[in-house]
Motif scaffolding. Sequence first.
Motif, short mmCIF file in Angstrom:
data_model
loop_
_atom_site.label_atom_id
_atom_site.label_comp_id
_atom_site.label_asym_id
_atom_site.label_seq_id
_atom_site.Cartn_x
_atom_site.Cartn_y
_atom_site.Cartn_z
N GLY A 251 0.87 -1.16 0.11
CA GLY A 251 0.06 0.20 0.00
C GLY A 251 0.89 1.18 0.01
N LYS A 252 0.05 2.33 0.14
CA LYS A 252 0.92 3.66 0.12
C LYS A 252 1.58 3.79 1.55
CE LYS A 252 -2.96 5.64 -2.38
NZ LYS A 252 -4.14 6.63 -2.47
N VAL A 253 2.77 4.74 1.37
CA VAL A 253 3.73 5.31 2.37
C VAL A 253 4.08 4.04 3.43
CG1 VAL A 253 3.78 7.00 4.24
CG2 VAL A 253 2.15 7.04 2.69
N CYS A 254 4.70 3.00 2.91
CA CYS A 254 5.14 1.54 3.21
C CYS A 254 6.67 1.53 3.09
CB CYS A 254 4.73 0.30 2.62
SG CYS A 254 2.91 0.14 3.05
N LYS A 255 7.50 0.97 3.84
CA LYS A 255 8.81 0.80 3.65
C LYS A 255 8.95 -0.78 3.74
CE LYS A 255 10.49 4.91 5.88
NZ LYS A 255 11.36 5.76 7.05
N ILE A 264 -0.59 -8.91 1.08
CA ILE A 264 -1.00 -7.93 0.90
C ILE A 264 -0.51 -7.09 2.29
CG2 ILE A 264 -3.42 -6.42 1.18
CD1 ILE A 264 -4.61 -9.12 -0.27
N ILE A 265 0.06 -5.72 1.96
CA ILE A 265 0.38 -5.03 2.84
C ILE A 265 -0.25 -3.78 3.01
CG2 ILE A 265 2.41 -3.67 4.26
CD1 ILE A 265 4.07 -5.72 2.84
N ASN A 266 -1.24 -3.41 4.02
CA ASN A 266 -1.99 -2.15 3.85
C ASN A 266 -1.11 -0.70 4.14
OD1 ASN A 266 -4.06 -3.64 3.47
ND2 ASN A 266 -5.37 -2.54 5.21
N SER A 267 -1.50 0.09 3.72
CA SER A 267 -0.82 1.46 3.89
C SER A 267 -0.30 1.83 5.33
CB SER A 267 -1.62 2.64 3.32
OG SER A 267 -2.20 2.44 2.08
N TYR A 268 0.77 2.47 5.41
CA TYR A 268 1.48 2.99 6.41
C TYR A 268 1.96 1.86 7.38
CZ TYR A 268 -0.98 7.33 5.38
OH TYR A 268 -1.29 8.32 4.74
N SER A 269 2.49 0.69 6.75
CA SER A 269 3.10 -0.43 7.47
C SER A 269 4.39 -0.60 7.06
CB SER A 269 2.12 -1.72 7.31
OG SER A 269 1.25 -1.63 8.00
N ASN A 270 5.29 -0.98 7.64
CA ASN A 270 6.63 -1.15 7.49
C ASN A 270 7.14 -2.77 7.69
OD1 ASN A 270 6.93 1.52 6.84
ND2 ASN A 270 7.91 2.16 8.85
N LYS A 271 7.78 -3.34 6.72
CA LYS A 271 8.58 -4.42 6.92
C LYS A 271 9.92 -4.04 6.24
CE LYS A 271 9.25 -9.10 5.10
NZ LYS A 271 10.81 -8.76 4.91
N GLY A 283 -2.50 -5.35 8.34
CA GLY A 283 -3.49 -4.14 8.27
C GLY A 283 -2.46 -3.00 8.39
N SER A 284 -2.92 -1.97 9.00
CA SER A 284 -2.20 -0.45 8.70
C SER A 284 -1.19 -0.35 10.12
CB SER A 284 -3.12 0.61 8.49
OG SER A 284 -3.61 0.42 7.16
N TRP A 285 -0.34 0.47 10.02
CA TRP A 285 0.37 1.05 11.27
C TRP A 285 1.09 -0.12 11.86
CZ3 TRP A 285 0.88 5.87 10.41
CH2 TRP A 285 -0.08 6.66 9.84
N ILE A 286 1.53 -1.09 11.07
CA ILE A 286 2.25 -2.48 11.61
C ILE A 286 3.71 -2.31 11.36
CG2 ILE A 286 2.56 -4.78 10.90
CD1 ILE A 286 -0.28 -5.00 10.61
N ASN A 287 4.44 -2.69 12.21
CA ASN A 287 5.85 -2.57 12.20
C ASN A 287 6.63 -3.97 12.51
OD1 ASN A 287 8.55 -0.99 11.45
ND2 ASN A 287 8.96 -1.89 13.35
N LEU A 288 7.18 -4.74 11.36
CA LEU A 288 7.74 -5.94 11.56
C LEU A 288 9.46 -5.70 11.69
CD1 LEU A 288 5.90 -8.22 9.15
CD2 LEU A 288 5.57 -7.59 11.39
N GLY A 289 9.80 -6.09 13.10
CA GLY A 289 11.24 -5.93 13.62
C GLY A 289 12.12 -6.89 12.54
N ALA A 290 13.36 -6.53 12.42
CA ALA A 290 14.38 -7.09 11.44
C ALA A 290 14.26 -8.47 11.91
CB ALA A 290 15.66 -6.47 11.80
N GLY A 291 14.52 -9.32 10.78
CA GLY A 291 14.38 -11.02 10.93
C GLY A 291 12.99 -11.44 11.44
N THR A 292 12.03 -10.76 11.15
CA THR A 292 10.62 -11.30 11.36
C THR A 292 10.39 -12.33 10.33
OG1 THR A 292 9.86 -9.61 12.94
CG2 THR A 292 8.38 -10.96 11.73
N ASN A 293 9.97 -13.48 10.46
CA ASN A 293 9.90 -14.33 9.44
C ASN A 293 8.39 -15.18 9.90
OD1 ASN A 293 12.04 -15.06 7.42
ND2 ASN A 293 13.02 -14.84 9.40
#
Length: 413
Positions: A251-255, A264-271, A283-293
């Motif tokens: 989605g929009k504004v993701c890294k 599917i990664i919703n907007s404003y989420s980071n991996k 969903g949105s506003w999620i952050n997966l830390g380094a090495g998350t599998n």
Amino acid sequence: MGQIICLFEDKEYTGLLPLTYTRPVYDLNCGILSLREKVKIRFPKSKIVLHSREYLTAVVKERNPEFKVNDLSGDSILFINGRLVINNTIAKIISKLPEDIILHNENGAIALKLSRKYNNGDLLDEEGLVDLNKLDFLPKENISATLIKYPWELINLNGSELQNDFHLLTEKRKQQTTNNKFTVLKNRKHIFAHKDSVIDPFVVLDASDGPVYIGKNVHIMPHVYVQGPVYIGDHSIIKSNATIYHNSSIGKVCKVGGEVENSIINSYSNKQHDGFLGHSYLGSWINLGAGTNNSDLKNNYGIIDLHVNGKSVSSSLQFVGLIMGDHSKTAINTMFNTGTIVGVSCNIFGTGFPPRYIPSFTWGGSEWLRTYNLSKSKEVAAIVMSRRNINLTESESALLDRVFELTSAERKS
């Protein structure tokens, strides 16, 4: 004025939790567009009215100021189920639907054009949701259509919907791609990249098996491989050495970094970092830390069962990964088992695999789980949102309060 269309939720929204705790069913994404956007683009002259659960009313109004919400005033409203994954064929059938005939299939009522002889309010059930079955005495027409019931169905449909949405959005637009001579473009005619996006050297955009759609102001860093069908939304960043495999929507504004497949990664989420995400819905506003599998395939290659509303439900699928609600986070090196569901505003950490079902507002991992303090979780949400210049409004804060209340019994059990 054109036809009034009411997009509505029915009781089956519960099968799509935890994603639907914080949004109506028609705001779920599949392909490039949300289910609502798929309807809107096919009925451009119609006036869309949004109908949702009562506790979502304030945030739906706030997020969609251009729409009327929970307003059923007016004559001859065309009701369309928000769980419908519409296509051109179904849109034509609905557009020609006579009054007072219910379109349906085995998964529920699809659409009804209600005449003036009936009161629109008569369709509401005790929860305030639209229930077309309250007019069960009306004639019915059975058609083949997709009404989603569970999140993994969206994941499974994502590849075909990426194809459909790509053709919808590029049909009348001049094709745009990068002119960077160090970028490899395979099947260039099925690649669309907005002119304001930056695609660095040594990127491979491979549309051999499906289209690649890159939105506005996207930055794809060097040494990235993208295998279509894939969608990357406006203002997103794909980090160096990332591999974005087929059937993935970002989605929009993701890294995003690492390896992503059929997700599917919703907007404003980071991996942002290394790690595998497969056959998953974030969903949105999620952050997966380094090495998350996450695992998306059982060691015995068997069919995957998931925990839904206190029951075990068979997905009938061999591949299902992680389903995670808004505002949840993982620490570095977090591991998720096949078919894991994580609720809203969870904080997952620790060694080993956490449980395959984690209720909303839960803190912990495989060794222990505790309730995540509501005030603290909202404080974190406000900080995270402010980094994107978005405020946690009173309505959004009240929504988190309500979800906390709705899920309290799950945490106790």
